[in-house]
Design a protein around this motif. Structure first.
Motif, PDB file in Angstrom:
ATOM      1  N   SER A 154       0.817  -1.225   0.000  1.00 47.36           N
ATOM      2  CA  SER A 154       0.000   0.000   0.000  1.00 47.36           C
ATOM      3  C   SER A 154       0.845   1.267   0.000  1.00 47.36           C
ATOM      4  O   SER A 154       0.302   2.371   0.066  1.00 47.36           O
TER       5      SER A 154
ATOM      6  N   HIS B 173       2.759   4.537  -0.966  1.00 49.32           N
ATOM      7  CA  HIS B 173       2.609   5.526  -2.032  1.00 49.32           C
ATOM      8  C   HIS B 173       3.623   6.644  -1.830  1.00 49.32           C
ATOM      9  O   HIS B 173       3.984   6.967  -0.705  1.00 49.32           O
TER      10      HIS B 173
ATOM     11  N   THR C 193       4.450   3.961  -6.958  1.00 47.27           N
ATOM     12  CA  THR C 193       3.320   3.359  -6.257  1.00 47.27           C
ATOM     13  C   THR C 193       3.586   1.901  -5.912  1.00 47.27           C
ATOM     14  O   THR C 193       4.245   1.188  -6.655  1.00 47.27           O
TER      15      THR C 193
ATOM     16  N   GLU D 190      -2.096  -0.170  -9.204  1.00 47.88           N
ATOM     17  CA  GLU D 190      -2.674  -0.108  -7.867  1.00 47.88           C
ATOM     18  C   GLU D 190      -2.935  -1.518  -7.349  1.00 47.88           C
ATOM     19  O   GLU D 190      -2.948  -1.768  -6.151  1.00 47.88           O
TER      20      GLU D 190
ATOM     21  N   ASN E  38       1.296  -4.474 -10.047  1.00 47.91           N
ATOM     22  CA  ASN E  38       2.459  -3.721  -9.580  1.00 47.91           C
ATOM     23  C   ASN E  38       3.733  -4.557  -9.675  1.00 47.91           C
ATOM     24  O   ASN E  38       4.758  -4.095 -10.188  1.00 47.91           O
TER      25      ASN E  38
END
Length: 473
Positions: free
Chosen positions: A335, A337, A343, A362, A367
């Motif tokens: 998670s 950022h 990201t 996301e 990812n």
């Protein structure tokens, strides 16, 4: 029939630490023995070739600022020689970094004129090598651990424990002698883990502070210097490891005039009071590696392992390389950022992901897929040469991941021009990066490398049996 005495000697020999076998960095370069160059030839060529220990502690320079302990002394010697030049022609230093255990051999072959190791260096087996007057006298070795763990008062208490040592460590003979005594008393030997050749002495100290390694042995000046950067280190000064030694510079025996000039210079040289100011400022915020296998991090890695293995396998990569990069980028937090755009687990940007055909970063799967594909693209387009071994190839890929492949290729070109090995990132091309852009990118690659090595040491426990069997097919 084997005599009991012969059997005892054989057992003792098996208990001694094995000599480190350094892995080759890139292709082997064949060199012919060179002619001995004394001071007259050096002045005529206007170049003094200095073989330095590739450790950043000994021979680092960052954006024009010397951080290696030998750089200050070498630059002062350069000024000394030029101040005594009769024809006014200046001598320039050519710095040639080598692994510590390769320095004297390179000097004997004529690849350099002077060796400046910055550490204790044994010359018992060296041929036609002459030491200078001592640079530093009565230098002891210190046992280094981390605060909060058990202290030791004598070396024999390390029976059954493991020491992490770099190739060429001055502690090797002392450990061998202690192990002989332990064998006579039927006690387990001190085990030596010869660390990966991509690690310098300061890297080992950082990994001790992080808890990846537990114990090492280094020279007192090195321990004291790095304690200012690594405050969790503990020094068991009571442990008598061996007799104190002297540090020297070295030349060929036939270079008598160069040797005489060095000795005259050393009589007047004084270490600058501010020698470590730049060193402390540059390194204080950089050496912060932590143990990636602490309990919580290990649990995170286990949950992420299937997806890391899946996408690493698709790109023909070692999944632990992806794991090490993810730990550096996000501390294994999917998670995570960044306000600048990177990201998720791999901290990849949307534009980089789109270059390799991934639109949704996301999502954890997307990812990791984007990160693995992007690394593979860099490797394929820029670092596919068979002249690179796999460890160096990954280092170049990581450097390019951090600051762009074109910039890294430019650094390789400059390294080749300077006589460095363009196919070796560690201690070679990274020197160009240190000079051009500072320690950021170098520290980035080093950190990921240390995390990879930490994971690789525990590979057996990190990979389930079924995965190991499947990977062999």
């Amino acid at each position: 029939m084997i005599r009991p005495s012969a059997l005892l000697m054989l057992c003792l020999a098996l208990l001694l630490p094995m000599a480190a076998v350094a892995r080759l960095d890139g292709p082997l370069e064949v060199t012919k023995p060179g002619k001995v160059r004394d001071l007259a030839e050096i002045r005529s060529s206007r170049t003094l070739r200095v073989l330095v220990n590739q450790s950043r502690n000994s021979s680092g320079e960052v954006q024009g600022q010397a951080i290696g302990v030998e750089y200050h002394r070498l630059r002062a010697f350069e000024q000394y020689l030029n101040g005594h030049a009769r024809d006014g022609q200046a001598i320039n230093l050519k710095i040639i970094p080598k692994a510590k255990d390769q320095l004297l051999g390179a000097l004997a072959r004529g690849e350099g004129d002077l060796v400046a190791p910055g550490e204790l260096l044994d010359i018992k087996a060296a041929h036609k090598i002459s030491p200078s007057d001592p640079i530093a006298s009565d230098v002891p070795l210190w046992l280094v651990g981390v605060k909060g763990e058990r202290r030791f008062t004598k070396l024999e208490q390390l029976s059954g424990r493991t020491l992490a040592l770099t190739t060429g460590s001055a502690a090797a003979d002392a450990i061998s002698q202690v192990n002989q005594k332990l064998a006579l008393h039927k006690q387990p030997p001190i085990k030596v883990e010869w660390v990966d050749p991509t690690l310098a002495v300061e890297d080992v100290l950082e990994m001790v502070q992080a808890g990846i390694f537990h114990l090492t042995i280094v020279e007192k000046p090195i321990a004291e210097r790095w304690s200012k950067i690594l405050p969790k280190l503990r020094f068991d000064k009571q442990v008598a490891i061996s007799e104190s030694g002297d540090e020297y510079w070295f030349v060929r025996q036939d270079a008598s005039m160069l040797r005489a000039s060095i000795d005259r210079f050393l009589k007047t040289y004084r270490t600058p009071a501010d020698q470590d100011v730049a060193f402390q400022r540059i390194y204080r915020r950089l050496y912060q590696v932590r143990n990636p296998l602490a309990r919580v991090d290990r649990q995170r890695l286990e949950k992420l392992r299937p997806i890391l293995q899946k996408h690493a396998g698709e790109q023909g990569m070692d999944w632990l390389n992806l794991a090490a990069l993810a730990f550096k980028e996000s501390a294994l937090d999917p998670s995570a950022h960044n306000s600048g755009g990177p990201t998720g687990l791999m901290q990849i940007t949307p534009s980089a992901a789109q270059r390799v055909g991934v639109n949704n970063i996301e999502n954890l799967d997307g990812n990791v897929q984007a990160g693995a594909r992007y690394l593979a693209m860099i490797r394929r387009k820029f670092f596919a040469s068979p002249k690179l071994n796999e460890r160096e190839r990954m280092a170049f890929v990581l450097a390019a991941y951090n600051m762009g492949p074109e910039r890294v290729q430019g650094m390789r070109t400059e390294a080749r021009r300077r006589g460095l090995n363009p196919n070796q990132w560690f201690f070679q091309v990274e020197r160009i990066a240190m000079e051009q852009v500072g320690m950021g990118a170098v520290s980035y690659v080093n950190s990921v490398n240390k995390y990879y090595l930490a994971f690789d040491r525990e590979r057996e426990s990190l990979e389930p049996t079924a995965t190991k069997v499947a990977s062999r097919k």
